[in-house]
Enzyme design. Structure first.
Site, short mmCIF file in Angstrom:
data_model
loop_
_atom_site.label_atom_id
_atom_site.label_comp_id
_atom_site.label_asym_id
_atom_site.label_seq_id
_atom_site.Cartn_x
_atom_site.Cartn_y
_atom_site.Cartn_z
CG ASP A 1 -10.02 -0.51 4.19
OD1 ASP A 1 -9.67 -0.77 3.03
OD2 ASP A 1 -9.36 -0.84 5.20
CD GLN B 1 -3.65 -4.65 6.16
OE1 GLN B 1 -3.49 -3.68 5.43
NE2 GLN B 1 -4.29 -5.73 5.76
CE LYS C 1 -3.87 -2.48 1.92
NZ LYS C 1 -4.63 -2.98 3.06
#
Ligand code: NAP
Length: 281
Positions: free
Chosen positions: A118, A95, A51
């Site tokens: 997200d 995460q 990422k």
């Protein structure tokens, strides 16, 4: 049979993102993504590093917060509270999975929806349900992007999704529905899985088991999208689909690696760009 090249689609989308990030920069607006990782999970470390690389590639500033395994929910919430109010940060990504002692949903709920790149916050999930959204969850959004890139029609097609997780299966089904597919969602309690999957013009597998989708489960000429990321007996990365057996039966198929995976990160970068643009507004 045509292989859907996630890397090629990803490169095209990243070029567009890079140009837009640069344009914003020229107007004085930098774009920033905060990435939080808690603990030492090796797979999570690889995802976070990819990422960060993706951010560098398109000119997004990335800020990494690597916290120790023993971090408490309160400590994590304090950091997220600071990032929610930090002007340099347009998007916040925590995460997953988090260590077991941290309540994942509480953490997801603590990210302000405007920075929830997200798209896991219940507010964003609700927006997706009614078809009025800023962000889409990265994996399903990447799949729709790939289908569009290859001019694969969704409207009117039988779409079957195997898996009903909040991050892949459910939003995938919703996006296919919004694109006028006729959608069936299967899961571990589905009575005759093969009977359902054989009807699919577009079959999406998000199960997490190597060689789970066999040739017998696939209709001739189907489009097969493999979300799974598994290790086979030799420790090699593979998807859910028995690629060698299925590839000759279908019209399009995504490989693993090189299919859905690269698109997921690209859509995260896209969501961060959207968050940055929305904050100017
Ligand atoms: P998950 O939360 O474990 O969900 C798996 C789903 O598969 C569940 O809904 C489960 O049903 C269903 N399932 C399990 N066994 C089944 C069976 N025998 N028949 C039918 N359905 C069955 O996993 P996830 O987070 O959605 O991820 C799925 C896979 O995608 C994993 O391999 C993950 O690593 C991968 N993934 C890849 C990307 C990418 O970018 N490529 C992104 C995210 C995830 P129940 O609900 O009934 O238990």
């Amino acid at each position: 049979m045509q292989i859907i090249d996630g890397k090629a689609v990803s490169a095209a989308v990243r070029d567009r993102i890079k140009a837009e990030v640069l344009e914003l920069k020229s107007k004085g607006k930098q774009t920033g993504l905060a990435v939080i990782i808690v603990g030492e999970d090796p797979a999570s470390k690889v995802y976070v590093s990819n990422k960060k690389k993706g951010c560098e590639q398109v000119g997004i500033n990335s800020f990494e917060y690597a916290l120790p395994e023993e971090t408490t929910t309160e400590e994590l919430l304090t950091l997220i509270g600071e990032l929610n109010n930090d002007d340099k940060v347009d998007g916040i990504l925590c995460q997953l999975p988090l260590p077991k002692h941290i309540d994942e949903q509480t953490v997801i709920n603590s990210i302000v929806p405007e920075k929830d790149v997200d798209a896991f916050h219940p507010t964003n999930t609700g927006h997706i349900m009614i078809g009025d959204y800023s962000f889409l969850p990265c994996t399903p959004a990447g799949i729709i992007e790939m289908l569009n890139f290859y001019n694969i029609e969704i409207s009117g097609k039988e779409c079957v999704v195997i898996g009903r997780s909040n991050i892949v299966g459910k939003p995938m089904a919703m996006l296919l529905l919004q694109n006028s597919g006729t959608v069936t969602v299967c899961h571990s309690k589905t009575a005759d899985l093969s009977d359902v999957t054989k009807r699919a013009d577009i079959l999406v597998s998000a199960v997490g088991k190597a060689n789970f989708v066999t040739a017998e489960m696939v209709k001739d000429g189907a489009v097969v999208i493999d979300v799974g990321m598994n290790r086979n007996a030799e420790g090699k990365l593979c998807g859910d689909v028995d690629f060698e057996a299925v590839k000759d039966k279908c019209s399009f198929i995504t490989p693993v690696p090189g299919g859905v995976g690269p698109m997921t990160i690209t859509m995260l970068l896209n969501n961060t760009l959207t968050a940055s643009k929305n904050r100017i507004k």
